[in-house]
Enzyme design. Structure first.
Site, mmCIF file in Angstrom:
data_model
loop_
_atom_site.group_PDB
_atom_site.id
_atom_site.type_symbol
_atom_site.label_atom_id
_atom_site.label_comp_id
_atom_site.label_asym_id
_atom_site.label_seq_id
_atom_site.Cartn_x
_atom_site.Cartn_y
_atom_site.Cartn_z
ATOM 1 N N TYR A 197 -84.321 23.107 -82.613
ATOM 2 C CA TYR A 197 -83.395 22.865 -81.502
ATOM 3 C C TYR A 197 -84.199 22.598 -80.225
ATOM 4 O O TYR A 197 -85.422 22.610 -80.235
ATOM 5 C CB TYR A 197 -82.467 24.062 -81.320
ATOM 6 C CG TYR A 197 -81.282 24.088 -82.253
ATOM 7 C CD1 TYR A 197 -80.001 23.759 -81.804
ATOM 8 C CD2 TYR A 197 -81.429 24.439 -83.591
ATOM 9 C CE1 TYR A 197 -78.912 23.784 -82.659
ATOM 10 C CE2 TYR A 197 -80.339 24.474 -84.454
ATOM 11 C CZ TYR A 197 -79.082 24.137 -83.987
ATOM 12 O OH TYR A 197 -78.001 24.154 -84.837
ATOM 13 N N ARG A 357 -73.740 33.396 -94.839
ATOM 14 C CA ARG A 357 -72.676 32.852 -95.678
ATOM 15 C C ARG A 357 -72.095 33.866 -96.650
ATOM 16 O O ARG A 357 -70.921 33.780 -97.011
ATOM 17 C CB ARG A 357 -73.207 31.619 -96.418
ATOM 18 C CG ARG A 357 -73.495 30.451 -95.491
ATOM 19 C CD ARG A 357 -74.288 29.367 -96.177
ATOM 20 N NE ARG A 357 -75.623 29.807 -96.519
ATOM 21 C CZ ARG A 357 -76.434 29.145 -97.347
ATOM 22 N NH1 ARG A 357 -76.023 28.055 -97.940
ATOM 23 N NH2 ARG A 357 -77.647 29.586 -97.589
ATOM 24 N N CYS A 380 -71.881 34.417 -102.736
ATOM 25 C CA CYS A 380 -72.084 33.081 -102.178
ATOM 26 C C CYS A 380 -73.011 32.309 -103.108
ATOM 27 O O CYS A 380 -74.023 32.839 -103.572
ATOM 28 C CB CYS A 380 -72.704 33.202 -100.792
ATOM 29 S SG CYS A 380 -73.351 31.649 -100.121
ATOM 30 N N LYS A 479 -79.548 28.358 -110.885
ATOM 31 C CA LYS A 479 -78.142 28.665 -110.612
ATOM 32 C C LYS A 479 -77.851 30.157 -110.849
ATOM 33 O O LYS A 479 -76.851 30.517 -111.460
ATOM 34 C CB LYS A 479 -77.244 27.796 -111.501
ATOM 35 C CG LYS A 479 -77.316 26.293 -111.238
ATOM 36 C CD LYS A 479 -76.600 25.934 -109.937
ATOM 37 C CE LYS A 479 -76.458 24.427 -109.758
ATOM 38 N NZ LYS A 479 -75.348 23.867 -110.492
#
Length: 711
Positions: A197, A357, A380, A479
Site C-alpha cells: 500500500y 476469513r 474456511c 485441499k
C-alpha cells in the site's frame, strides 16, 4: 479448558490488556466506518456481525481499514468528526463482552488502487478528467511514493506524492486517531508498512526512487511511518496504543511478479528478512506498540491473502524470526491454525494469532476451540469467492460485477455473515417430510437447515457415500480444508440424525412418498468423445494416468489438476481455447495469480487459443495460433465444463422455472423470495445447485439457505 492453553492467556499492547491471543484481522468489506463511498457509520449492518464475534470470545477486533481520503468525492476524513458520533455505543457493547477494538487507519492504496478501464479512460482525457473531478478525483487517487505504474493496469500512471501531502497525511492520521480515542476505541492500527500500500511503497526500493528525505537510505524510506506514530502519540498521549500492519518480507521478484513458497532462489526486490528484522526494531523504537505481521505485496498478493494453494501458517516462520529482536507483541496472520499458534506462543516465539476469513465462516470459532470442539468448526477453505472476488482482466483491470461488489466481505460457506437479520432460523409451524435427491454439499446443506427448522428431510444418494462431486474436488493434497469441510457436513448429518439412503438411485420423482422434493443431482461433464481419455472427476477420484498428461481445459479445475500432476512429478500440458487460462468469473486474483505462478514454477507448458487435433496414445497433435505441434502424451484428461442435469425435468418445465426465479430475484433483492417449484402430479419439485445452474460452492450453499429458510 482448551487443549491450547497458551491461546487463552492475556497479553498487553502498550497499557491495553487483551484477554486472549485471538485477533480478528481487518478485511475488505468489514469496515465500521463506510468512508469509501459516503460519509456514514455503517450501523446495523455491522452491529450484529461484530457483536456475534465479541460474544464468542475474540480478544481483539480490528475492523477493515478506514482510508483518510474517501474513494468517491475525495473527502478528507479529518474534516468530518461527525462520522464517529455513533461509534461509542457499539464500542461499549463490544467491551461488555470483554473484547477490545483497534480501528485501522490508512493513507490509501497507492499504486495498488484497484483500477479498471474506466479509470484509464477518465485519466487519459483532460476534459473528462476535469468534469469527473468532483466524483473521482484522479489527482488525489493516483498517487505513489514515486511515479509508478498501477498494479492492475500497466499504462495507468501514479504520480509522486509531494512532501506537503505527506505531512498532510501524517497530521491526518493523528487527528483521526484522536477521533477514535474520543469514541471509546481502545487503540489504532496504522495501515501500513504492509502489502505494498501507499506507505509501504515508501519503504521498498523498487517503488521508491525519491531523491529527498523520504527516499534513498533506510531511515529515509521508513520516515513516513515513523512520523505518523510520533504524531499520533503527540495528539493522543504516549499511552494510547498504536499497532502497525507489517509485512516482514515482500516475497516479490518485481512488478506483478511474486515468489511462490517453493522458490528459495529468487532475488527479492522489496524487503527481505534482514531488512524486515531491522524495520521491526526501527518501528518499535519509533513508538509502535505492536507488529501485526504477515508477508507480501500486491505484486505477490497471495502471501497477504493466501488462497488454498498456499501452505497453512504460511507467514509464521518470518513472524517468528523477528520476535527475538523486539520487545513489543508480534501477531501473525495467514491461514493460521490454533495448534501452530499455540506452540509458537508457548515457546515465546509469537504473541497472537491473527485470523480473518475463518471468522467470516464461523463466528463461534474461538468458543469451539475453548470448548475442545474443533471438529464442529465450519472451516474456511480460502476460496475468496465472496469475501474478495477481485478478478483481473488484463485489458480492463479489476472486474467486479454489481452483485459481487454488494456482497464483498461476506462468506461463500456462510451467507448469514453480514446478513444476520435476513437469515434468522425459525422453527416451522408445519413440519413436513421432504425428499432430497442427491447427497452432495447442496443436498446436505439443505437437509441440515431443514432439520434445524423442524422438518424431516430424507436424503437419497445413488453412490455409496455422501459428498457428491465435492469428494473429487477435495482430493488434491493441497485441499486439506476442503476435506475438513466435507467431514463437517457428514458429521452434521450424523449428529442431527438425518435419514440417509445410500446406493439409492431415484429414476422417477413421482415414485417418492414425500410431497416436496428437492433435486440436487449436480451436473454432467461435457464429453469431447476422445477415445481412452479420462474425465476430470474420474482422475480426481483416483484413475491412474501416465507421466506425460495433456489437460484439455484451462479453467479452475483443469489448472488445479495440472498443478496436482506437477506435485506428483508428472509432466502436464494445459490446452485452452480462450486467450488465457483461469478466465473464471469472480475468481480472486490472489488465487489465479498464485496458481499461474505455481504452474510457471513447475514449468507446465500452457497453450492458449489452441485446440486438440488427434492422439495416437503416445503423442498428441494440437493446433496453436502459430502452427500444429506434436507433444508427448500418454494420457489425456478432459476438463471442459459441466452441464446442468436436473434428472427427468423437461425443457419446458425448466424454462418456466427459470423465468419465475429471475422475476422473484429482481423483486426481492434484500429478502428471501418464495422459491419456484415444478408441479409434478401431487408433488412440488425444487431445483438446487448445479442441476439448476452450474456455479460454485457459493451459489450452491446460498441457494440452499434461501430454499431451506422458506420451505
Amino acid at each position: 479448558m482448551s487443549q491450547y492453553e497458551s491461546l487463552f492467556t492475556p497479553f498487553s499492547i502498550g497499557n491495553c490488556e487483551i484477554k486472549n491471543r485471538f485477533v480478528l484481522e481487518p478485511m475488505e468489506g468489514t469496515n465500521i466506518i463506510d468512508w469509501l463511498q459516503e460519509t456514514k457509520f455503517r450501523g446495523n449492518e455491522v452491529h450484529d456481525y461484530y457483536i456475534e464475534r465479541a460474544k464468542n470470545n475474540i480478544g481483539l477486533i480490528i475492523p477493515g481499514m478506514i482510508p483518510l481520503r474517501s474513494l468517491l468525492q475525495a473527502k478528507w476524513l479529518p474534516d468530518h468528526p461527525e462520522v464517529f458520533k455513533d461509534v461509542k455505543p457499539l464500542m461499549d457493547e463490544i467491551h461488555s463482552y470483554g473484547a477490545k477494538v483497534f480501528f485501522q487507519i490508512g493513507a490509501g492504496w497507492g499504486r495498488a488502487l484497484t483500477a479498471n478501464d474506466m479509470f484509464q479512460k477518465i485519466n487519459g482525457n483532460r476534459i473528462v478528467k476535469e468534469i469527473c473531478k468532483p466524483i473521482l478525483n484522479m489527482d488525489k487517487l493516483l498517487i505513489s511514493a514515486s511515479e509508478n505504474s498501477n498494479r492492475w493496469i500497466d499504462t495507468l500512471k501514479h504520480r509522486e506524492l509531494t512532501k506537503e501531502e505527506i505531512q498532510e497525511f501524517v497530521q491526518g492520521y493523528a487527528i483521526v486517531a484522536k477521533y477514535c480515542k474520543d469514541a471509546g476505541v481502545d487503540g489504532v492500527e496504522v495501515h501500513a508498512v504492509h502489502e505494498g500500500y501507499l506507505m509501504d511503497e515508501f519503504t521498498t526500493r523498487y517503488t521508491n526512487h525519491r531523491l529527498d528525505e523520504y527516499g534513498g537510505s533506510f531511515e529515509n524510506r521508513y520516515r513516513f511511518a515513523k512520523e505518523v506514530v510520533e504524531a499520533i502519540k503527540e495528539k493522543c498521549g504516549k499511552d494510547y496504543p498504536v499497532s502497525i500492519r507489517f509485512s516482514v518480507c515482500s516475497k516479490t521478484k518485481g512488478f506483478q511478479k511474486g515468489a511462490v513458497p517453493q522458490d528459495h532462489s529468487y532475488i527479492e526486490v522489496g524487503r527481505d528478512l534482514e531488512e524486515g528484522i531491522k524495520a521491526a526494531q526501527y518501528l518499535e523504537q519509533a513508538g509502535y506498540d505492536m507488529l501485526n505481521a504477515d508477508n507480501g505485496t500486491y505484486d505477490a498478493w497471495y502471501w497477504s491473502h493466501p488462497p488454498v494453494y498456499m501452505p497453512l501458517n504460511c507467514n509464521l516462520n518470518e513472524a517468528m524470526e523477528i520476535k527475538p529482536y523486539v520487545n513489543i507483541p508480534v501477531v501473525c496472520a495467514g491461514r493460521m491454525q490454533p495448534d501452530a499458534a499455540d506452540f509458537a506462543i508457548s515457546e515465546g516465539k509469537l504473541d497472537g494469532i491473527g485470523i480473518g476469513r475463518q471468522f467470516l465462516t464461523d463466528p463461534e470459532t474461538v468458543t469451539k476451540i475453548l470448548e475442545n470442539r474443533e471438529e464442529d468448526i465450519l472451516p474456511c477453505i480460502s476460496c475468496h469467492n465472496v469475501c474478495l472476488p477481485v478478478a483481473l482482466n488484463p485489458k480492463k483491470g479489476v472486474a467486479l460485477d454489481g452483485e459481487s461488489a454488494s456482497t464483498q466481505g461476506h462468506c461463500a460457506l456462510n451467507p448469514v455473515t453480514f446478513a444476520e437479520k435476513k437469515y434468522q432460523l425459525k422453527k416451522t409451524e408445519q413440519p413436513e417430510d421432504i425428499a432430497i435427491v442427491g447427497g452432495g454439499i447442496g443436498g446436505m446443506c439443505a437437509a441440515i437447515l431443514l432439520k434445524k427448522r423442524g422438518h424431516n428431510p430424507v436424503i437419497y444418494e445413488k453412490n455409496s457415500q455422501l459428498g457428491g462431486v465435492f469428494i473429487a474436488a477435495s482430493a488434491p493434497s493441497f485441499k486439506e480444508k476442503d476435506k475438513q469441510l466435507l467431514k463437517w457436513y457428514i458429521r452434521q448429518i450424523k449428529e442431527l440424525n438425518i435419514e440417509v439412503h445410500l446406493e439409492t438411485e431415484i429414476e422417477q420423482i413421482t415414485n417418492l412418498k414425500e410431497e416436496k422434493v428437492i433435486i440436487c443431482t449436480g451436473a454432467k461433464p461435457r464429453n469431447l468423445h476422445i477415445e481412452n481419455s479420462i474425465e476430470a472427476i474420474d482422475y480426481l477420484k483416483g484413475t491412474e494416468v501416465g507421466n506425460h498428461v495433456l489437460v484439455i481445459g484451462g479453467g479452475l479445475t483443469g489448472c488445479e489438476i495440472a498443478y496436482d500432476l506437477a506435485l506428483k512429478g508428472k509432466k502436464p500440458v494445459i490446452l485452452e481455447l480462450q486467450d488465457d487460462i483461469l478466465k473464471v468469473k469472480n475468481l480472486c486474483m490472489a488465487n489465479s495469480t498464485c496458481l499461474k505462478d505455481l504452474l510457471d514454477y513447475y514449468h507446465v507448458p500452457v497453450y492458449v487459443q489452441s485446440s486438440f487435433v488427434s492422439w495416437d496414445g503416445k503423442r498428441a497433435t494440437i493446433s496453436t495460433p502459430d502452427s500444429d505441434k506434436i507433444i508427448l502424451c500418454d494420457s489425456i484428461i478432459t476438463s471442459c465444463g459441466y452441464i446442468s442435469d436436473p434428472l427427468n425435468i423437461t425443457k419446458d418445465q425448466k424454462r418456466k422455472y427459470d423465468r419465475y426465479t429471475k422475476r422473484m430475484k429482481n423483486r426481492f433483492k434484500n429478502k428471501l423470495p418464495e422459491p419456484a417449484y415444478i408441479s409434478m402430479e401431487n408433488k412440488k419439485v425444487y431445483l438446487l445447485g448445479d442441476c439448476n445452474q452450474v456455479g460454485n460452492l457459493k451459489t450452491v450453499i446460498w441457494s440452499a439457505y434461501d430454499l431451506a429458510y422458506k420451505l
